[in-house]
Write an enzyme that holds these catalytic residues in place. Sequence first.
Site, PDB file in Angstrom:
ATOM      1  CG  ASP A  33      -2.022   0.947   1.199  1.00  0.00           C
ATOM      2  OD1 ASP A  33      -1.995   1.824   0.339  1.00  0.00           O
ATOM      3  OD2 ASP A  33      -2.925   0.813   2.046  1.00  0.00           O
ATOM      4  N   GLY A  47      -5.050   3.524  -8.056  1.00  0.00           N
ATOM      5  CA  GLY A  47      -5.237   3.751  -9.497  1.00  0.00           C
ATOM      6  C   GLY A  47      -4.322   4.808 -10.089  1.00  0.00           C
ATOM      7  CG  ASP A 101      -9.442   3.163   1.383  1.00  0.00           C
ATOM      8  OD1 ASP A 101      -8.653   3.105   0.420  1.00  0.00           O
ATOM      9  OD2 ASP A 101      -9.097   3.014   2.562  1.00  0.00           O
TER      10      ASP A 101
HETATM   11  C1  GLA Z   1      -5.535   2.165   2.773  1.00  0.00           C
HETATM   12  C2  GLA Z   1      -6.083   1.039   1.896  1.00  0.00           C
HETATM   13  C3  GLA Z   1      -7.079   0.220   2.688  1.00  0.00           C
HETATM   14  C4  GLA Z   1      -6.396  -0.357   3.927  1.00  0.00           C
HETATM   15  C5  GLA Z   1      -5.799   0.779   4.749  1.00  0.00           C
HETATM   16  C6  GLA Z   1      -4.953   0.257   5.895  1.00  0.00           C
HETATM   17  O1  GLA Z   1      -6.519   3.083   3.108  1.00  0.00           O
HETATM   18  O2  GLA Z   1      -6.676   1.568   0.755  1.00  0.00           O
HETATM   19  O3  GLA Z   1      -7.608  -0.832   1.903  1.00  0.00           O
HETATM   20  O4  GLA Z   1      -5.417  -1.276   3.543  1.00  0.00           O
HETATM   21  O5  GLA Z   1      -4.978   1.616   3.957  1.00  0.00           O
HETATM   22  O6  GLA Z   1      -4.424   1.286   6.654  1.00  0.00           O
END
Ligand code: GLA
Length: 755
Positions: free
Chosen positions: A509, A551, A572
């Site tokens: 991430d 993206g 998200d």
């Molecule tokens: C981001 C990701 C989520 C999750 C959080 C964890 O927001 O997009 O899916 O993994 O981090 O902190």
Amino acid sequence: MTLKILPLVFLAVAGITLSAQKPSLRQIPLDQGWVFNPSDNPAFADAGLNDGTWRPIKVNVNWDEQGQEELIGYAWYRLRFMLPKGMRDEDKLKEGLLLALGKIDDGDQVFLNGEFLGQNGRTFAPETEPPEFKTGPWDLERVYRLAADDPRIKWGQENLIAVRVVNPNGAGGMYGGGQHIRLVGLKDFVDFQADMTPFTFYGNEVVKTFDMINRSDKIAMSGTLSIEAKGLISGKKVTQNRKTIDLAPGEKMPVNVRLGQRDEACEISYQIVFKDGETCEYRDESPYILTPPVPSSPRINGAAVFGAKPDKPFLYTVAASGDRPMTFSASELPDGLTIDAQTGVITGITPVRGTYKVKITAKNIRGIAVRDLEIISGDRLALTPPMGWNSWNCWGTAVDEEKVVASAKNFVEKGLRDHGWAYINIDDGWQIAGRSPDPKRDSDGNILINNKFPDMARLGRRIHDLGLKFGIYSSPGPLTCGGYTGSYQHEQNDADSYASWGVDFLKYDWCSYRRIANDTSIAELKKPYEVMRDALDKGDRDIVLSLCQYGMGNVWEWGESVGGQLWRTTHDITDTWESMSGIGFSQVSNAPYAKPGSWNDPDMLVIGWVGWGPNLHPTRLRPDEQYTHISLWCLLSAPLLIGCDLTRLDPFTLNLITNDEVLAVNQDALGKQATPKIKEGQIQVWVKELHDGGSAVGIFNLGDETADFEVNFETLGVKDGKKLRDLWRQKDIGPLNKKHSTRISPHGVVLLKVI
Ligand code: GLA
């Protein structure tokens, strides 16, 4: 093709709707006329500041959608409005004012007429200094309360609201719409727990009992509550009920709803009329189960093709439903692989490159099932979209080993493994928090784990012993999105740790890597993923790499080239219609890039009990919206990662995730992503080509009213087929004619297969 809206009128919004309100004096809309400045200065709170040069901004959609993409940091919103003196005279309850600012992504400090009013939805007393500015929940409606004599209010004059917003990542700003200021009414003290209480299936009925609570400590409530339920397809009134409300301060009364199980959702409206004429209304929908019960004889489900890399440990569990005990065998399994006759788990070392056609047999006292499985030993993993569970949408950073193990056990006990669900993935929150004084790594640079996960290797073994796969999460930056230790400059250490723990899947991430990247060029966007892929490939395991960077830089165009198998295409998701449908129905331009081993990921599922931890609530998606969610994600060939608490799976949610014909659309070996073929009014028809020459067709109604629609298959360009099948009901609905008429509930779907 014709689109006809039924003469049934259904109210649009769930939740409270104030009907008999005099807008002029009791409520002032504040959803227009805002101005915006994408910088930060304490003087922006001042009432006297000249903001004439600030640009206008909408407050119903975030700033990214208004030309402020990638605005990370601070920005200010300001609005002037009149507060008529007469409004104060209307304040019969003497409870003052409520200021509703919609949702704010991610944190807000609010100032009224230059004075600090509150932060992240919490009102502070007059003359309080603002506390340290922190981000708040991005999805929370910000509501502030003021007594009528609060010195910050200017009655009979122009008032100024200034909102300072901070956004550390992703989309930002005020959004959601509906901003207003109004007198506090009786309804503000009603705690109506319908939403928090899911229906339970009881014999032939669905029932729920919940409380209506008077949360005021001094005002009594009296009036009537009328309950009415109506079929969303048939339009038939199913039940009607009236109840007297007589609640002393703090008192509660139970409300019961009982409906027969039906083949359609019912819309339930709860209308409250208080003695003083104030009204409010809540809405609800009853669940209905379409998936037929699983047959007791064996049926082999799940992906019929599986990719693995030569010479690496192999794990594939045959997904087979039916009564246990069941025995499994496999003919023509390549050397090096064996199948466990009791569990159907195939393990060993992946053979040399090649395609191996294996025949799997599953037997129980009711019968026998035989199906082909193609094992492809080569460079590609995840030949069908990964299906599993991820901890984030339910537990957030409150995840711990017990919760992960409970999910794995539930995959087995509730039969999910028998429908192809395989991954158990820990998201953020297993590392040491960045702000903790404790060491984050040992002297060799190996990552340390927080005390919620006593032994990762043991956890990996427990998951594998159940025939499931183990996933984990990290960030290429120094910190994860949740503020835990990331992999920056320790990528090989971390890849080695994952390999030693038996990890099969890594979600990686972006988050704080923003501070490390030199710019947002494609080369910089690719770099951290190349580094981690390289590190993972030095180990002896097949580890699926999930790119999570929302993206950026059209990741679908290059995700495969950095060794990713899936990539998030959006910010998200959350459990609302706006979020789910906004994401799902916009997955269009990335469609050509989906193929076996390369998947667009529109984020995880928001069905069941979710909440981002530690407190959970039933998804706010209505039943029809949940059918849409699963149907659309299957058509999109999206990775399916359940995000709910699996210990609290109700029969409706289970019906959503165990329909093998619907899941087969997702797991189809051709690996195409559906595209929208028709957009007509609120109707969208999405079509996905399947490996057997057939097509899956989703007819979606994005509108708030039930709609009739006639699909013309000729226009759709669907290949000639022989029959039409309703996939949710697993029922043939006749030979294919050129046209098919169907009725679709609001936000609902009809999912068909033409073969
Ligand atoms: C981001 C990701 C989520 C999750 C959080 C964890 O927001 O997009 O899916 O993994 O981090 O902190």
